[in-house]
Enzyme design. Structure first.
Site, PDB file in Angstrom:
ATOM      1  CE1 TYR A  27      -4.253  -1.256  -0.295  1.00 37.35           C
ATOM      2  CE2 TYR A  27      -3.716  -2.632   1.594  1.00 37.35           C
ATOM      3  CZ  TYR A  27      -4.564  -2.292   0.547  1.00 37.35           C
ATOM      4  OH  TYR A  27      -5.723  -3.014   0.341  1.00 37.35           O
ATOM      5  CG  ASN A  85     -12.747  -1.962   1.581  1.00 39.37           C
ATOM      6  OD1 ASN A  85     -11.839  -2.778   1.762  1.00 39.37           O
ATOM      7  ND2 ASN A  85     -12.567  -0.836   0.923  1.00 39.37           N
ATOM      8  CG  HIS A  99      -6.426  -4.795  -3.368  1.00 37.89           C
ATOM      9  ND1 HIS A  99      -6.141  -3.444  -3.332  1.00 37.89           N
ATOM     10  CD2 HIS A  99      -5.751  -5.298  -4.438  1.00 37.89           C
ATOM     11  CE1 HIS A  99      -5.312  -3.160  -4.342  1.00 37.89           C
ATOM     12  NE2 HIS A  99      -5.058  -4.262  -5.015  1.00 37.89           N
ATOM     13  CD  GLU A 136      -2.185  -3.904  -7.011  1.00 41.28           C
ATOM     14  OE1 GLU A 136      -2.275  -2.716  -6.659  1.00 41.28           O
ATOM     15  OE2 GLU A 136      -3.189  -4.633  -7.193  1.00 41.28           O
TER      16      GLU A 136
HETATM   17  P1  IDP Z   1      -9.757   0.784  -3.246  1.00 40.00           P
HETATM   18  O1  IDP Z   1      -9.449  -0.412  -2.366  1.00 40.00           O
HETATM   19  O2  IDP Z   1     -11.231   0.874  -3.551  1.00 40.00           O
HETATM   20  O3  IDP Z   1      -8.897   0.847  -4.473  1.00 40.00           O
HETATM   21  P2  IDP Z   1      -8.091   2.902  -2.141  1.00 40.00           P
HETATM   22  O4  IDP Z   1      -8.418   4.348  -2.215  1.00 40.00           O
HETATM   23  O5  IDP Z   1      -7.014   2.384  -3.040  1.00 40.00           O
HETATM   24  O6  IDP Z   1      -9.464   2.091  -2.373  1.00 40.00           O
HETATM   25  O7  IDP Z   1      -7.733   2.575  -0.626  1.00 40.00           O
HETATM   26  C1  IDP Z   1      -7.102   1.371  -0.282  1.00 40.00           C
HETATM   27  C2  IDP Z   1      -7.771   0.820   0.947  1.00 40.00           C
HETATM   28  O8  IDP Z   1      -7.551   1.719   2.036  1.00 40.00           O
HETATM   29  C3  IDP Z   1      -9.299   0.702   0.872  1.00 40.00           C
HETATM   30  O9  IDP Z   1      -9.748  -0.447   0.206  1.00 40.00           O
HETATM   31  C4  IDP Z   1      -9.660   0.702   2.328  1.00 40.00           C
HETATM   32  O10 IDP Z   1      -9.410  -0.569   2.940  1.00 40.00           O
HETATM   33  C5  IDP Z   1      -8.679   1.720   2.892  1.00 40.00           C
HETATM   34  N1  IDP Z   1      -9.249   3.080   2.909  1.00 40.00           N
HETATM   35  C6  IDP Z   1      -9.460   3.887   1.834  1.00 40.00           C
HETATM   36  N2  IDP Z   1      -9.988   5.070   2.211  1.00 40.00           N
HETATM   37  C7  IDP Z   1     -10.104   5.014   3.553  1.00 40.00           C
HETATM   38  C8  IDP Z   1     -10.578   5.935   4.536  1.00 40.00           C
HETATM   39  O11 IDP Z   1     -11.000   7.064   4.233  1.00 40.00           O
HETATM   40  N3  IDP Z   1     -10.549   5.505   5.841  1.00 40.00           N
HETATM   41  C9  IDP Z   1     -10.083   4.280   6.205  1.00 40.00           C
HETATM   42  N4  IDP Z   1      -9.614   3.392   5.309  1.00 40.00           N
HETATM   43  C10 IDP Z   1      -9.626   3.746   4.002  1.00 40.00           C
HETATM   44 MG    MG Z   2      -6.816   1.052  -4.624  1.00 47.20          MG
END
Ligand code: IDP
Ligand code: MG
Length: 141
Positions: free
Chosen positions: A51, A114, A117, A128
């Protein structure tokens, strides 16, 4: 043709609830094929490296702690437009904004926990996939 590959990770919130199969079922129903898969425990160092682009974001430390809190399943998915298709199948990062039927709408607990990934571009998918898999572990159709 249907040779595009993307990297998926089933995150600790999902492995801890024993819903790997339910996530995989949504993946397979979408037409994507799981062509490589393994269950691993990330170290803080590996999760931080994976990350890296988010290192300066306020949630970075929490994200790393979450990703090492239990096993993850790393997977390679194959299909036509696999990268874009899997982003659609996953749903929005924030599950409250995710569409009905997406993995995150069905299973995510929060914007952080969530459940999955997915790579966000073909270029990142290549990086990746090679971050977690050697060529001999990937059997393309
Ligand atoms: P993505 O997984 O949908 O591509 P990214 O912006 O790449 O989203 O963020 C990576 C991961 O970081 C997210 O899947 C989530 O687990 C975490 N994340 C993203 N935004 C937030 C936030 O605002 N608060 C807490 N965790 C976050
Ligand atoms: Mg992402």
């Amino acid at each position: 043709m249907s040779k595009e590959l993307t990297l998926s990770i089933i995150k600790p919130d999902a492995t801890s609830r024993n819903i790997t199969g339910q996530v995989n079922s949504i993946i397979e129903k979408s037409g994507l094929k799981i062509i490589a898969q393994k269950r691993i425990k990330l170290s803080k160092e590996t999760a931080g490296k994976f990350y890296e682009v988010h290192r300066e974001r306020p949630f970075f430390q929490d994200l790393v702690s979450f990703m090492v809190s239990g096993p993850v399943i790393v997977q390679v998915l194959q299909g036509e437009n696999a990268v874009a298709l899997y982003r659609k199948v996953m749903g929005a990062t924030n599950p409250q904004e995710a569409e009905v039927g997406t993995i995150r709408k069905e299973f995510a607990l929060s914007i952080e926990a969530n459940s999955v990934h997915g790579s966000d571009s073909i270029e990142n998918a290549k990086k990746e996939i090679s971050f977690f898999f050697s060529e001999t572990e990937i059997l393309e159709d």
